[in-house]
Design a protein around this motif. Structure first.
Motif: not given
Length: 303
Positions: A10-38
């Motif tokens: 992955p190019d980045r990973t993170g934890l997104a706040l969802f209500k009182d919890w956390r959703t883990w995610y990973r992004v392969t590639g770069t968001l923004g400026g190119g094709p819309e993400p899958l």
């Protein structure tokens, strides 16, 4: 068969706040400026993202790919004490909306859902979110009634001794026994993943379900073909005409999601195409990896 090309880091990973919890995610590639993400929605429910990681190779085509662990599994917040009233389709729809907003992609994105993820993706799409550009429903049923009918048919084709073992332990409530698990694997090797041995990312998914099966056992049941959880009466068939984005259907010739389970999607979604992978079962992204990446990538580019 797939499994020979390295899964991209992955190019980045993170934890997104969802209500009182956390959703883990990973992004392969770069968001923004190119094709819309899958955005990839994993199955289960409660299976985790690992077994879908080969889809991250879509990023090699220039399109960023987002994986995440749905609440209750993997690297996201676990809630083993929550009951059936908590684990609902709406919960996971809300989580997806929250993640899209956190990543700032809610105004333009594609969704690919595999198995339960495809069911969730269809539920997302019938609500006509403004930013959804396309939908890929991979190896998913349009209703659990159809899924259970298909499972019964596939079970009837198993060796008689395997059928007898499954039925005896289901009747006795001993589906956690070694004998039942061994019989279960006969079905899985035919209709879930025909790559043997299973690749490490598939093993990782099963290990995580074994470690915390809260979501899987509550919503689905003990396994892929004995569905006794809260999803057993689920259907989206009566709402499929509401989907207003181009849709790709994916299934395997040997899939536990048989053609009959997929047919309502083909019949009722206005802009739809269907690709059946002849040498695959439930995981063509692994079983026919290169062709899968080409088919899905070409579809996304066509949109």
């Amino acid at each position: 068969m797939g499994g020979f090309v390295a899964i991209p880091e992955p190019d980045r990973t993170g934890l997104a706040l969802f209500k009182d919890w956390r959703t883990w995610y990973r992004v392969t590639g770069t968001l923004g400026g190119g094709p819309e993400p899958l955005v990839v929605l994993h199955g289960g429910p409660g299976a985790g993202h690992d077994y879908t990681l080969r889809i991250a190779r879509i990023a090699e085509q220039g399109r960023p790919v987002i994986h995440y662990d749905q609440l209750g599994i993997g690297l996201s917040t676990h809630l083993p004490d929550r009951g059936a009233d908590f684990w609902t389709v709406q919960l996971f729809l809300d989580e997806l909306d929250s993640l899209l907003a956190t990543l700032g992609i809610q105004d333009g994105y594609h969704v690919l859902g595999q198995s339960w993820g495809g069911m969730l993706a269809a539920e997302h799409a019938v609500r006509r979110p403004a930013g959804l550009r396309s939908l890929t429903i991979a190896n998913s049923p349009a209703s659990m009634e159809l899924w259970l009918a298909a499972a019964a048919g596939l079970r009837a084709e198993l060796p008689p001794a395997v059928q007898e073992t499954l039925l005896a332990h289901e009747a006795a409530g001993t589906t956690d026994s070694d004998a039942y698990k061994a019989a279960e694997q006969v079905f899985y090797a035919r209709h879930v993943c025909r790559v043997t041995p299973n690749p490490p990312e598939v093993d990782a998914t099963w290990a995580k379900v074994a470690e915390d099966g809260t979501v899987y056992h509550t919503m689905n049941g003990p396994n892929e073909f004995h569905v006794i959880g809260t999803l057993k009466d689920w259907t989206v068939i009566d709402r499929l005409h509401l989907i207003d984005v181009p849709t790709l259907l994916v299934s395997g010739r040997h899939d536990e999601a048989t053609p009959a389970t997929v047919q309502p999607f083909a019949d009722r979604i206005p802009d739809v195409r269907w690709e059946i992978f002849e040498d695959s079962s439930h995981m063509p992204h692994i079983e026919e990896e290169e062709r899968y990446l080409q088919v899905v990538g070409a579809f996304l580019d066509s949109v």
